[in-house]
Design an enzyme around this catalytic site. Structure first.
Site, PDB file in Angstrom:
ATOM      1  N   ASP A 178     -25.227  23.982 -27.436  1.00 57.19           N
ATOM      2  CA  ASP A 178     -24.907  22.568 -27.661  1.00 57.19           C
ATOM      3  C   ASP A 178     -25.696  21.628 -26.760  1.00 57.19           C
ATOM      4  O   ASP A 178     -26.381  22.056 -25.834  1.00 57.19           O
ATOM      5  CB  ASP A 178     -23.391  22.344 -27.466  1.00 57.19           C
TER       6      ASP A 178
ATOM      7  N   ASP B 102      -9.085  23.237 -23.701  1.00 53.29           N
ATOM      8  CA  ASP B 102      -8.404  23.032 -24.991  1.00 53.29           C
ATOM      9  C   ASP B 102      -8.788  24.121 -26.009  1.00 53.29           C
ATOM     10  O   ASP B 102      -8.495  23.993 -27.193  1.00 53.29           O
ATOM     11  CB  ASP B 102      -8.719  21.641 -25.563  1.00 53.29           C
TER      12      ASP B 102
ATOM     13  N   GLU C 272     -14.309  21.567 -31.166  1.00 51.90           N
ATOM     14  CA  GLU C 272     -13.016  21.112 -30.659  1.00 51.90           C
ATOM     15  C   GLU C 272     -11.882  21.503 -31.624  1.00 51.90           C
ATOM     16  O   GLU C 272     -12.148  21.851 -32.791  1.00 51.90           O
ATOM     17  CB  GLU C 272     -13.048  19.588 -30.501  1.00 51.90           C
TER      18      GLU C 272
HETATM   19  C1  GLP Z   1     -18.316  22.598 -21.856  1.00 54.18           C
HETATM   20  C2  GLP Z   1     -19.322  23.326 -22.774  1.00 54.18           C
HETATM   21  C3  GLP Z   1     -18.817  24.671 -23.178  1.00 54.18           C
HETATM   22  C4  GLP Z   1     -18.196  25.323 -21.971  1.00 54.18           C
HETATM   23  C5  GLP Z   1     -16.933  24.617 -21.603  1.00 54.18           C
HETATM   24  C6  GLP Z   1     -16.300  25.111 -20.321  1.00 54.18           C
HETATM   25  O1  GLP Z   1     -17.916  21.348 -22.254  1.00 54.18           O
HETATM   26  N1  GLP Z   1     -19.760  22.614 -23.925  1.00 54.18           N
HETATM   27  O2  GLP Z   1     -19.882  25.437 -23.726  1.00 54.18           O
HETATM   28  O3  GLP Z   1     -17.874  26.657 -22.261  1.00 54.18           O
HETATM   29  O4  GLP Z   1     -17.081  23.234 -21.626  1.00 54.18           O
HETATM   30  O5  GLP Z   1     -16.984  24.671 -19.196  1.00 54.18           O
HETATM   31  P1  GLP Z   1     -16.784  25.255 -17.765  1.00 54.18           P
HETATM   32  O6  GLP Z   1     -17.377  26.613 -17.765  1.00 54.18           O
HETATM   33  O7  GLP Z   1     -17.536  24.310 -16.868  1.00 54.18           O
HETATM   34  O8  GLP Z   1     -15.332  25.272 -17.492  1.00 54.18           O
END
Ligand code: GLP
Length: 242
Positions: free
Chosen positions: A68, A135, A142
């Site tokens: 992404d 979430d 989402e």
């Molecule tokens: C982000 C990314 C995800 C990621 C998630 C968790 O927003 N788009 O790919 O897995 O949130 O992030 P983190 O590993 O910093 O908790």
């Protein structure tokens, strides 16, 4: 099908995820790797870099696809996922720039989604790294996103915006409100093996939903219940509700 590995802490989670990627690279030096951003993969990437430096594991023939990218940040913004990958992995291994792919947020977003699907068409992803949002989101899929979604534009949930404010001076107003993300359907169809990593008590509900909840779009990660090979590597806190 889930294989669940419960670890002591983030270090152990990173060691185990790294080992799966290293094994994949040994088996197939021209692997196609699915890569993720966020805090969770950092330890895994550090170990891949270390392994490249110490043991000469080469990425010359590797192709990568990222999940992404934020919409509205220039690619050279310090918090763009393009910069994240450059700073935390790509600039530190011998991967060829032209073999790395990240959804583009520059120009026509709808066209970029189609172009990314087209890019992926000839490939299978040998191993896909995933984090999970509090979430339950994977990539930026989402809650409410259909399980068969392809690469699409995603409005971010307020909870995700809040969670990610820590990267933007703790200011929710600075966090982009939408992103382009590989869809749940793309991930399910393309990835032969998935390695999902999560640590911390704020992920416990999401992990419960993914493993024990109904296979329901309100917990996007629960789509993985239908995948044949998911290794979930999580710490005790994230496993707290299992
Ligand atoms: C982000 C990314 C995800 C990621 C998630 C968790 O927003 N788009 O790919 O897995 O949130 O992030 P983190 O590993 O910093 O908790």
């Amino acid at each position: 099908m889930f294989t669940i590995i419960i670890c002591r802490d983030y270090e152990e989670v990173s060691n185990k995820a790294f080992a799966l990627f290293r094994d994949q690279m040994k088996k197939k030096p021209n692997s196609v790797l699915g890569l993720a951003t966020g805090s969770s993969p950092l330890g895994t990437y550090q170990r891949l870099i270390e392994d490249h430096r110490l043991n000469g594991t080469s990425y010359r023939d590797v192709v990568t696809f990222n999940l992404d990218e934020y919409i509205g940040l220039p690619e050279d913004h310090p918090q763009s996922y393009h910069m994240f990958m450059e700073n935390n992995l790509f600039s530190k291994i011998d991967i060829r720039k032209e073999n790395t792919h990240i959804p583009s947020s520059i120009g026509d977003a709808e066209e970029n989604c189609k172009a990314y699907e087209k890019l992926l068409e000839p490939y299978d992803i040998d191993i896909q790294l995933l984090g999970i949002g509090s979430d339950g989101h994977i990539g930026f899929n989402e809650p409410g996103t259909p399980f068969d979604a392809l690469t699409h534009i995603q409005v971010l949930d307020s909870r995700t915006v809040r969670d990610n404010a820590r990267f933007f001076d703790n200011d929710v107003n600075k966090v982009p409100k939408s992103a382009i993300t590989m869809g749940s359907g793309t991930i399910m169809n393309k990835a032969k093996k998935i390695v999902l990593i999560a640590t911390g008590a704020n992920k416990a509900d999401a992990i419960w939903g993914m493993v024990k909840g109904d296979r329901d779009i309100n917990c996007p990660a629960s789509v993985l219940q239908g995948h044949p090979d998911v290794v979930a590597i999580i710490d005790r806190a994230a496993a707290g509700r299992l």
